[in-house]
Design an enzyme around this catalytic site. Structure first.
Site, mmCIF file in Angstrom:
data_model
loop_
_atom_site.group_PDB
_atom_site.id
_atom_site.type_symbol
_atom_site.label_atom_id
_atom_site.label_comp_id
_atom_site.label_asym_id
_atom_site.label_seq_id
_atom_site.Cartn_x
_atom_site.Cartn_y
_atom_site.Cartn_z
ATOM 1 N N ASP B 90 46.657 49.918 43.334
ATOM 2 C CA ASP B 90 46.973 49.882 44.749
ATOM 3 C C ASP B 90 48.375 50.467 44.920
ATOM 4 O OD1 ASP B 90 46.782 49.507 47.420
ATOM 5 O OD2 ASP B 90 47.067 47.340 47.377
ATOM 6 N N ASP B 125 48.082 53.756 52.578
ATOM 7 C CA ASP B 125 47.470 53.639 53.903
ATOM 8 C C ASP B 125 48.049 52.451 54.652
ATOM 9 O OD1 ASP B 125 46.204 51.977 51.977
ATOM 10 O OD2 ASP B 125 44.520 51.656 53.347
ATOM 11 N N ALA B 193 41.882 46.589 55.084
ATOM 12 C CA ALA B 193 42.429 45.675 56.098
ATOM 13 C C ALA B 193 41.409 44.685 56.641
ATOM 14 C CB ALA B 193 43.067 46.472 57.236
ATOM 15 N N CYS B 276 28.577 23.385 37.520
ATOM 16 C CA CYS B 276 28.487 24.786 37.103
ATOM 17 C C CYS B 276 28.007 24.820 35.660
ATOM 18 C CB CYS B 276 29.867 25.421 37.250
ATOM 19 S SG CYS B 276 30.079 26.966 36.360
ATOM 20 N N CYS B 278 28.959 27.141 33.378
ATOM 21 C CA CYS B 278 29.813 27.943 32.499
ATOM 22 C C CYS B 278 30.329 27.124 31.321
ATOM 23 C CB CYS B 278 30.956 28.589 33.272
ATOM 24 S SG CYS B 278 32.429 27.579 33.462
ATOM 25 N N CYS B 281 32.855 24.345 32.152
ATOM 26 C CA CYS B 281 32.322 23.186 32.885
ATOM 27 C C CYS B 281 31.349 22.361 32.055
ATOM 28 C CB CYS B 281 31.666 23.658 34.176
ATOM 29 S SG CYS B 281 32.846 24.438 35.283
#
Lengths: 485, 485
Positions: B90, B125, B193, B276, B278, B281
């Site tokens: 960015d 931008d 944006a 969860c 994963c 978890c």
């Protein structure tokens, strides 16, 4: 000392509880993975490590196996399986449902289960096929009840005995049996012979059967939905008040190359990606699993992780009071589950009678949300509102004057209906979040207005709403003045 | 050689694709984790190991940092970060949106991004706040477009340059800008944006903005939804045709003790369970995470795993043609997402124009399903059916005689409508699975009957339906004979 069950938290008709069996305590809802000693896809110690505090195995397999029978009798079931959590044993009833016959009597299986040190014993109940006619169901139910009584005599009143509940598709029989088992003092009630319903996605009928049973079973009893192992339907079952599940699915599906998810099963062969966050799916590709010699074990592990984590999600949802959101999410996964969900919503009175009074939020998730217990309960509450002779229900929330001398002014929040302005921060009005109002929502709210009219028959009621809602209000409420601003 | 993008598979307006940047290939949809060199919660090599093929970092941070600037210039970004996948940078535009000012020019940031070896470069931008008035938006959009043109001049036509798309909440500006960027040859288009919209759950407006942009952007261009990192909205964004996301959320949320799920965020402090599957978890308790010195890292890893596996689920859904099911599942998670979803469904024409023609199934998931592209598209198809002078639409599927000489007989399948019996096995009629018919579904089907009447104005049409549907049919269709059997 018998099996004891304590309820800690509730949402809808589901509960988080604590099941005590001897020295072992199990947090419920819980899943009991099924262990077949001949084919231990995942060995019991590994099941424990994965988070399973209880397992179920089949005493009949031990009874009939030259290899395991003597081992179990001499060393005990826990030692043979290498599992120090709760072990529940099935009696041979499963084989009865599959083969129509078993070579063991009720007394024999019970004494054998006791001898091998089972923690939860099950009599040899008759798993009547749900499509059986009433005569067959009644006849077989009598045999089952006789066997349950025999089990009590054989094992004594202190035994850790489950009281399986049969009754086919007949709601009255399921309810009566639930009550009878309660009267006999059972605190652990498996609802039996529902596997054929689940196998053919007959969730609407499953809901009717389970809700009927629950009307009879004391709410203090732990309810096991026998043979339920697909995580897509756990939330629905818990919402009805089921506390335990048992899954052979994790292993059986794995053998067939099927991959479990909470939104249905998929074929491993058709997967381009592994749409899951478990450690297997995050570190492997579908192709690697397909080609692995360890394929079945990997799939079984994935299947079980998904199943156990759905139980964790249910716990969290009950704690948060957001179980309806989870039920709604899961039940849209298949049209037949949606039928089951809608059937559950149709039993508003039974459901809302036990639901908790206040929750953290009400998220509107579509028209089915209009039938949730929070809405039903609110409609019941409306009958306590007193309107006086002239009253206004205003769709617009305004404290300004209405140019008319009203005795009372109510604001309107769909799908609930009218509410006194001073209740605007209380549950569910203040905690409800809605998308833009839609027809179904406003119609449900009009039901609330009708409740207000019914409980205040002398009142001259005006409904003030934007022109876009005038046709709906006119359709839904007769004999009311409509003021379309 | 510029950025190239190839579409491999499509569903709704979403696509599975292949983004080629130099020698690197990225499977899309994809998530680019945001890496802040000052606070690498998860080091980039670990991100790669977790499955991230691309990351995004902020060139402005490198540019302004005495520590990193020289390192990046001398060793290159890939070496400094230890990441050999695609690195997008960015420009400082993010800082512009937060602080209103940056100490770098467009030319300077672009030359710096080039010098440090960024794979995808972004001009400076102007991230116009969505609530800005039209004059501000137009003025800032002109500056952005000037800077994009300047970027082209500075870097040459072969540079891996992204063409960020601004335009505030003005659909016409978003669409025009999309077209202008396409005309300039951009194959990589970040929609910019929109973070303030997502931060305040303004998903309905997000949908309008993105769909407007997509009407302008050539479909062959890769679309990056800049700043979108919450997995709950990926499915919705992909359905609109977004291909890339970037997430700082996994790390930022972790720092705030927030736990990401596909159905919303939760506070770690409020969790009783880890809902969860994963690896974190399944092997930890909420208390262990809360007390761990490694708390942020554990949470960040969980957050990222959930985010990446949602991307995998989206891939699988596109491959299967079941993306609508996933969008429906996710968007009911929050009423504002439901608004966004309904807004998307409101753009039936734009959506169905690019949706695939045949899918494996149509699962009805509630009244929103009546507006899915398969239904819209089917209603369009109906105009090709020829009825003759006398025609019958029968709700009951029967091949028997109707006692009347009809020129044509159609069967009825809601929410689609009438179909010639010979189409009963083709998509979507034959692959649709429904719960019991409901009002919304039948009303949508009546829309199909109206389409048949419109395209056959000379026809004398009879609708034959059960008595329960007569009132709905009467309400929905004028000038038709109703035969309620």
């Amino acid at each position: 000392m018998t099996i004891s069950f304590e309820i800690l938290d509730e949402d809808i008709n589901g509960r988080c509880g604590r099941l005590k069996v001897g020295d072992n305590v199990l947090k419920t809802p819980a899943l009991l993975p099924v262990v077949n000693p001949h084919l231990p896809v995942i060995p019991p110690p590994e099941l424990k490590a994965m988070g399973a505090g209880a397992i179920i195995t089949n005493a009949y397999i031990f009874y009939r196996s030259s290899e395991f029978r003597e081992q179990a009798l001499s060393r005990g079931l826990h030692d043979v399986l290498g599992f120090d959590g709760i072990i529940m044993t099935d009696s041979g009833s499963f084989q009865l449902s599959v083969y129509g016959d078993v070579e063991v009597t009720n007394r024999e299986t019970l004494l054998f289960q006791k001898a091998i040190g089972s923690d939860i014993l099950v009599p040899l109940d008759i798993p009547t096929h749900p499509d059986s006619d009433r005569d067959t169901v009644v006849k077989e139910l009598e045999i089952t009840m006789d066997r349950i009584r025999e089990a009590r005599e054989v094992l004594g009143p202190e035994a850790h005995l489950a009281g399986p509940l049969q009754g086919g598709l007949f709601s009255d029989l399921r309810e009566e049996t639930g009550r009878a088992l309660g009267d006999m003092g059972f605190t652990f009630t498996p609802v039996g012979a529902v596997v054929p319903l689940m196998e053919s996605y007959r969730y609407r009928e499953l809901v009717e059967v389970v809700l009927a049973a629950k009307r009879g079973i004391p709410s203090s009893s732990c309810v096991h939905l026998f043979g339920a192992g697909h995580p897509a339907m756990f939330a629905l079952a818990v919402a009805m008040g089921c506390d335990l599940f048992d899954s052979a699915a994790y292993a059986l599906y794995a053998k067939e190359g099927r991959y479990l998810t909470t939104h249905g099963s998929m074929k491993l062969d058709e997967l381009s990606d592994l749409p899951c966050s478990c450690e297997i799916c995050r570190h492997t590709t579908p192709d690697e699993i397909r080609k692995s010699p360890d394929r079945i074990r990997l799939l079984a592990r994935h299947n079980l992780i998904v199943t156990l984590s759905e139980i964790a999600r249910i716990h969290q949802a009950i704690t948060d009071g957001t179980l309806w959101e989870l039920v709604d999410e899961r039940c849209r996964g298949h049209p037949e589950l949606l039928r089951g969900y809608r059937a559950l919503l149709g039993h508003g009175e039974q459901i809302s009678a036990r639901d908790r009074i206040s929750k953290r939020r009400f998220f509107y998730r579509g028209s089915e949300s209009c039938l949730r217990s929070e809405v039903t309960r609110y409609h019941d509450l409306i009958s306590r509102f007193f309107t006086g002779r002239r009253a206004l229900v205003s769709f617009e929330r305004t404290s300004g004057s209405f140019g008319e001398p009203y005795d009372s002014v109510f604001w309107f929040r769909p799908p609930f209906g009218p509410y006194p302005p001073e209740l605007h921060e209380t549950f569910p009005i203040g905690q409800s979040e809605l998308p833009d109002w839609d027809d179904d929502m406003v119609r449900a709210g009009c039901k609330g207005i009708r409740a207000l009219i019914t409980s205040n028959p002398e009142c001259d009621l005006t409904v003030r709403c934007g022109p876009e809602w005038v046709p709906v209000v006119r359709q839904e409420i007769q004999g009311v003045t409509i003021d379309g601003y």
